[in-house]
Design an enzyme around this catalytic site. Structure first.
Site: not given
Lengths: 390, 253
Positions: A94, A140-141, A166, A243, A246, A366, A369
């Site tokens: 991380s 968040g999302s 963070i 991107n 991830r 990130e 799911h």
């Protein structure tokens, strides 16, 4: 027992010689400097500073970026680095993901020439740590509805708001903060000592314990005008960073899964119950062969995605699939490995419960799911299902 | 000044070794590495180069797989890479290999030579003194540290009363025991430079040396005998038996 990385389909034989040398370098670092210290770091809840120094010296921070003191490796090599680091600990990976993909990348892609020259060499060497402020306590999302805002005061910008979850926040010299300027999301470079900025550490985590997690608080935080990232507007900015991060996670999860498999295989061969090693029983073999199956598939997914990243033929949905799948199977493998270890599996003598607890975070951060499933759902149907009028 | 480091690629100490048809099955070796004492020699040579300047040439003899070893040496700082191509390296005896290495050293122009005191596979321990003899150089063995002292070099080695420092001048060979510092880890910059570095491949014919015939014939390799199973004693009444065995059979008390 020395670590044996499961590679049933010889996927690493597809790597270039240079990529294999980078792999061996990072694997050696993890064996010698991380594994002997990781449990102490977790108990103390610290990210050992010598790891920052070593990552900088090895040249793996911001590895796929070109110029400005960065290494300019392939994205496949960056994936291999993430895999080997996460074999040690998801918190270590991380740190590297946030530094490279979330803090250095936006400066490299969206920053001014002066910003690149000022920040990137010191971040590549590890001298300066970076963090990335997108998520907020209530967003968040759904980052698009963020509250944090910036105001143009003529001679400077004024930031107000708060970010949460963070990584590296408290120890960072540089924060990439996404905030709304006249209703449009923009990226700002905030420095540790800017007035009105604080980054208190969040304590009490059962996961990613060797990683620093913080809040970022902006109370009339005054920053100079030249700290705006000039070349991006809207969610495209933070999503471009995500991107890349991830993508790295899709490799990293393989490393955590390999570590759990390695431990489960060794343990099952040495643990005697009913006068025979438990590895000789069909139920245990079924679990081990399932792990091997899923790790092999995950490796192929990560490798092929790496080739697509390097060829420039990828789409974000492919990254969503790999991140979602590989973290999902890694977490399930960690749980099964914990089961194979029996009661011993809860001890920090074995890596598995630490990986299991870490992967619960990795499954959520990130892009959760479920959110990645929705990204794929939109890709398949053309209908977004993130929100609706109720 | 040119410094040469003689390196040998051996099965990694963690690799499983299997014997097939009376020979170690090289195709079954999962990982090849530097021989550990050679790593100390390489690190000491890099440190000497940093202080005294000059070129560092890494030399190895063996089949094509050895190129990986040279790339790894380049990644940590070797300037020139020399591969003495010898696919049949396992059929050569120690003296033949020393002749090849000595010829390569002379061709490279090196006057200061570093190597490990013995290789982790054969453990013959003859490379350093053998090469020194062939090129007419001084040789210090079991070295842990080398320093340049203006006129020559001072090597630290163990003595009966602790350590002794031996002063030599070039040409000289240092056969390393465990050194003071482990071999440095490479970094990405080193790895990327190593990729571009050419490997000079020198055949036996190109070296123009007559290595003669092997004077050693290895009949067969065999794995170490399996350890006999341990004996277990329980209860206070077994103490005298255990003490007797420790005294009479194990000779430890």
């Amino acid at each position: 027992m020395p670590y044996e990385a499961l590679d049933f389909y010889d996927v690493d034989s597809l790597l270039t010689e240079e990529e294999r040398m980078v792999r061996d370098m990072v694997r050696d670092f993890v064996d010698e400097d991380v594994i002997p210290k990781i449990e102490y770091a977790c108990r103390d809840g610290v990210f050992p500073d010598e790891w920052r120094v070593a990552l900088g010296e090895m040249g793996v921070l911001g590895a796929p970026l070109e110029g400005y003191g960065c290494s300019g490796l392939s994205y496949t090599a960056y994936g291999v680095i993430c895999r080997e680091l996460e074999r040690g600990d998801s918190g270590l990976r991380s740190f590297a993901s946030v530094q490279g993909s979330l803090a250095m990348y936006p400066i490299w892609d969206f920053g001014s020439e002066e910003q690149k020259q000022h920040y990137l060499p010191k971040m590549a060497s590890g001298e300066w740590i970076g963090c990335f402020g997108l998520t907020e306590p209530d967003y968040g999302s759904n980052p698009g509805d963020m509250i944090t805002k910036a105001e143009d005061m003529g001679g400077h910008y004024l930031l107000n708001g708060a970010k949460m979850w963070i990584t590296n926040g408290t120890i960072a010299q540089v924060a990439i903060v996404w905030a709304k300027l006249d209703g449009v999301i923009r990226g700002f470079i905030v420095e540790k000592d800017d007035p009105g900025f604080s980054a208190p550490e969040m304590k009490g985590k059962h996961s990613l314990k060797a990683s620093v997690t913080s809040e970022l608080v902006f109370q009339d935080c005054k920053i100079p005008k030249d700290r705006l990232l000039p070349n991006v507007e809207g969610l495209r900015g933070p999503f471009s960073c995500l991107n890349n991060a991830r993508y790295g996670i899709s490799w990293g999860a393989v490393g955590a899964a390999q570590a759990c498999f390695d431990s489960a295989r060794d343990y099952s061969l040495s643990r005697i119950q009913f006068t025979h090693p438990i590895a000789s029983y069909q139920l245990v073999q079924n679990k081990l062969s399932w792990m091997l199956r899923e790790i092999t598939k995950a490796q192929l997914l990560a490798y092929h995605l790496g080739q697509k990243k390097d060829a420039g033929t990828w789409i974000p949905e492919q990254i969503s699939l790999a991140k979602m799948n590989n973290v999902d199977i890694a977490l399930e493998i960690a749980r099964e490995a914990r089961d194979i270890h029996g009661a011993n599996g809860i001890l920090d003598e074995y890596c598995i419960m630490r990986h299991m607890a870490n992967l619960e975070s990795v499954k959520t951060y990130e892009g959760t799911h479920d959110i990645h499933n929705l990204i794929l759902g939109r890709h398949i149907t053309g209908i977004q299902a993130f929100t609706r009028e109720l | 000044m040119t410094i040469a480091v003689l390196l040998k690629q051996v099965p990694d100490t963690t690799a499983k070794i299997s014997v097939n048809g009376g020979r170690v099955d090289e195709s079954a070796v999962s990982k090849w590495s530097f021989s550990p004492y050679d790593e100390y020699a390489l690190e000491a040579a890099l440190q000497l180069k940093e202080v005294a300047g000059g070129e560092l040439v890494a030399i190895t003899a063996g089949p094509a797989r050895c190129e990986k070893l040279l790339r790894d040496a380049a990644a940590v700082g070797a300037d020139t890479l020399v591969h003495i191509s010898a696919e049949n390296v396992n059929d050569l005896d120690s003296i033949q290999i020393q002749k090849l290495l000595a010829a390569a050293v002379e061709k490279s122009g090196a006057s200061v030579i570093f190597c490990g005191k013995q290789a982790a596979d054969t453990n013959a321990g003859s490379t350093g003194p053998g090469v020194a003899e062939l090129i007419g150089a001084s040789c210090v063995t079991l070295v842990s540290e080398v320093a340049a002292d203006g006129a020559g070099y001072t090597a630290t080695r163990p003595s009966s009363s602790g350590h002794e420092k031996v002063g030599v001048s070039a040409p000289c060979v240092f056969a390393f025991d465990k050194g003071l510092t482990e071999m440095r880890r490479p970094n990405v910059r080193g790895i990327m430079m190593a990729k571009k570095k050419p490997i000079e491949t020198w055949s036996v014919a190109y070296l123009g040396v007559d290595i003669g015939a092997s004077s050693v014939n290895i009949d067969s390799h065999s794995p170490p005998a399996e350890k006999p199973p341990g004996q277990k004693f329980e209860g206070a009444e077994s103490v005298s038996t255990v003490v007797g065995k420790l005294r009479d059979e194990a000779n430890v008390i």
